[in-house]
Design an enzyme around this catalytic site. Structure first.
Site: not given
Length: 513
Positions: A206, A284, A318, A414
């Protein structure tokens, strides 16, 4: 998905991208070979349509570049069923047979690297040079796991009884749901799928709603490589249908494993969905990487590392550095050289333009988040040395902040954008306390020429990956993953294939020995 991976609605995106900067006024069209520009889902070796379609937009211009089948739970279920059926034959392929097919897939990716890179640039926004780098990185996982497929070894364990033998067998877990983000729309698929297929698993992918074209191009090349029907399936869908499709992929009893890259918040939701059927899971998730520069560092190398780590994909990775901790003795020299490097090396523009180093952020909300963090920092005493402004659409000027403190938003969450905040520190212990004051721990970086300090700090950092005098640490051979709330499991390396294997203990008794 990812810390800024939850896109805005398409309506808001169109509004925010209206009136692009002058460099974007020129028309940019996506020109790739017809077989690779696929807009249907790929299920059981066939291209399938859906009742409706959703638009894929160029984030630099807001222009529609394709309309893709908006698959729903019915198509997702068909893909799971097809993968389950195919698993019974795929797991019986020899490791060498699977290896050969993965290698063919790798060769085809390499052959079509230019077209694959164009797809990434137009749907994701990154410059072509970075997109070509991603294609090479993406293909490297198929090459690596084509080789690792033949190295899935079990064990023979010495038995405590003379008439028994103990064997530990490695077997594929089964159907795996692969849910990927938009910021690396090709590499995040192959890093997971390469390992899964090498182990003997089948998959349903997906892709992120912003970037389905790269996933569908990979499906076309998998088909050309001879990957059997049902082994690799792709179910693209809009933001609106993502929850229902995700629910199928995380709850269907035929699915044995889920692998997700994205935000910590979304990962927790998926883990809860998978819990009822106790699925194996790899996650992750979000990062908040510290980048520590000690007085002993080579300042020029540290500046180069900061540029590479922070501004790759306009800060939308990331593992890009989020908090820059610079020791007092070299703080001013580091900041001065960094500012000069930003002026000399960074250029905003459409990713297809040859001199562009900084593309747009993925959508308006991503730019708004960066602006909000800058505003918060300035209100608390930070100084803007470079940039600081949002351009038209989702373009954001690369921004350098000094006089940054740990109570500012940019040091507590972040960013996922081209914002570089510098915190001055005095001692090693102070730097470690700041670096480890986070509930996530994906990557961390340090620059030092003191060998003892390197060992102390690398071992003390609460992260899954440490770059020592190196800012670009990702490689197929390396174990990628984090600690704390940055995730579960590892991808790439010899560890990556283990995530798709179960260990079966076989006790062979009654032997006449």
């Amino acid at each position: 998905m990812s810390a800024v991976c939850a896109p805005t609605t398409r309506r808001l995106l169109r509004l925010a991208l209206a009136g692009p900067p002058a460099a974007m006024q020129r028309h940019h069209s996506l020109d790739v070979s017809a077989p690779l520009l696929r807009t249907q889902g790929y299920v059981d070796g066939r291209w399938v349509s859906a009742a409706s379609a959703f638009p894929v937009l160029d984030p630099a211009t807001g222009q529609e570049i394709a309309r893709v089948a908006d698959c729903g739970p019915a198509e997702a279920k068909r893909a799971v069923d097809a993968a389950y059926e195919a698993f019974h034959s795929w797991k019986r392929f020899t490791a060498k047979e699977r290896s050969v097919l993965l290698r063919k897939w790798f060769d085809l990716m390499t052959l079509h690297k230019e077209d694959l890179a164009k797809l990434i640039t137009f749907e994701c926004g990154k410059p072509m040079s970075e997109s070509l780098g991603e294609v090479a990185y993406s293909a490297s996982f198929l090459e690596w796991f084509s080789e690792e497929a033949r190295r899935v070894y079990g064990d023979i364990v010495p038995s405590p009884a003379r008439d028994r033998r103990i064997l530990l067998l490695k077997q594929p877990v089964g159907v795996s749901s692969i849910i990927t983000p938009w910021n690396f729309p090709s590499a995040m698929i192959t890093r997971k799928v390469g390992a899964a297929l090498a182990a003997g698993c089948t998959v349903v992918v997906k892709p992120a709603e912003d970037t389905p074209l790269s996933a569908l191009a990979l499906a076309e090349l998998a088909d050309q490589a001879g990957i059997p029907a049902g082994v690799f399936n792709v179910v693209p869908c809009s933001r609106e249908k993502t929850p229902s499709v995700g629910e199928v992929l995380c709850t269907d009893p035929l699915v044995a494993k889920i692998s997700f890259t994205g935000s910590t918040a979304t990962g927790k939701v998926l883990l809860k969905l998978a819990a009822d059927t106790v699925k194996k899971a790899s996650m992750e998730l979000g990062g908040h990487a510290p980048f520590i520069v000690f007085d002993s560092a080579d300042v020029d190398k540290a500046v180069g590392g900061a540029m590479a780590s922070k501004f790759r994909n306009s800060g939308q990775t990331c593992v890009c550095s989020n908090r820059f901790l610079v020791q007092s003795g070299i703080h001013d020299r580091f900041v001065e050289k960094l500012g000069r490097a930003m002026d000399a090396e960074l250029r905003l523009g459409h990713g297809s333009e040859p001199d562009t180093t900084q593309g747009p952020l993925i959508n308006a909300r991503a730019a708004e988040k960066v602006v909000h963090q800058i505003s918060d920092a300035v209100s608390r005493g930070a100084t803007v040395l470079k940039g600081g402004r949002r351009r038209d659409g989702s373009f954001m000027e690369p921004t350098l902040l000094t006089d940054v403190t740990t109570d500012m938003l940019c040091t507590r969450e972040e960013t996922f954008g081209p914002l570089l905040p510098v915190i001055r520190f005095d001692s090693e212990d102070e730097a470690l306390a700041i670096a480890n004051a986070s509930n996530v721990g994906l990557a961390g970086y340090l620059y030092s020429q003191d060998t003892s300090q390197i060992w102390r700090v690398a071992e003390a950092l609460e992260v899954g990956m440490v770059g020592v005098n190196e800012a670009l640490l990702s490689a197929a051979e390396g174990a990628f993953g984090g600690v704390k709330q940055s995730g579960l499991g590892r991808e790439g390396s010899k560890c990556g294939i283990e995530e798709y294997l179960e260990v079966k203990y076989m006790c062979l008794g009654g032997l006449q020995v």
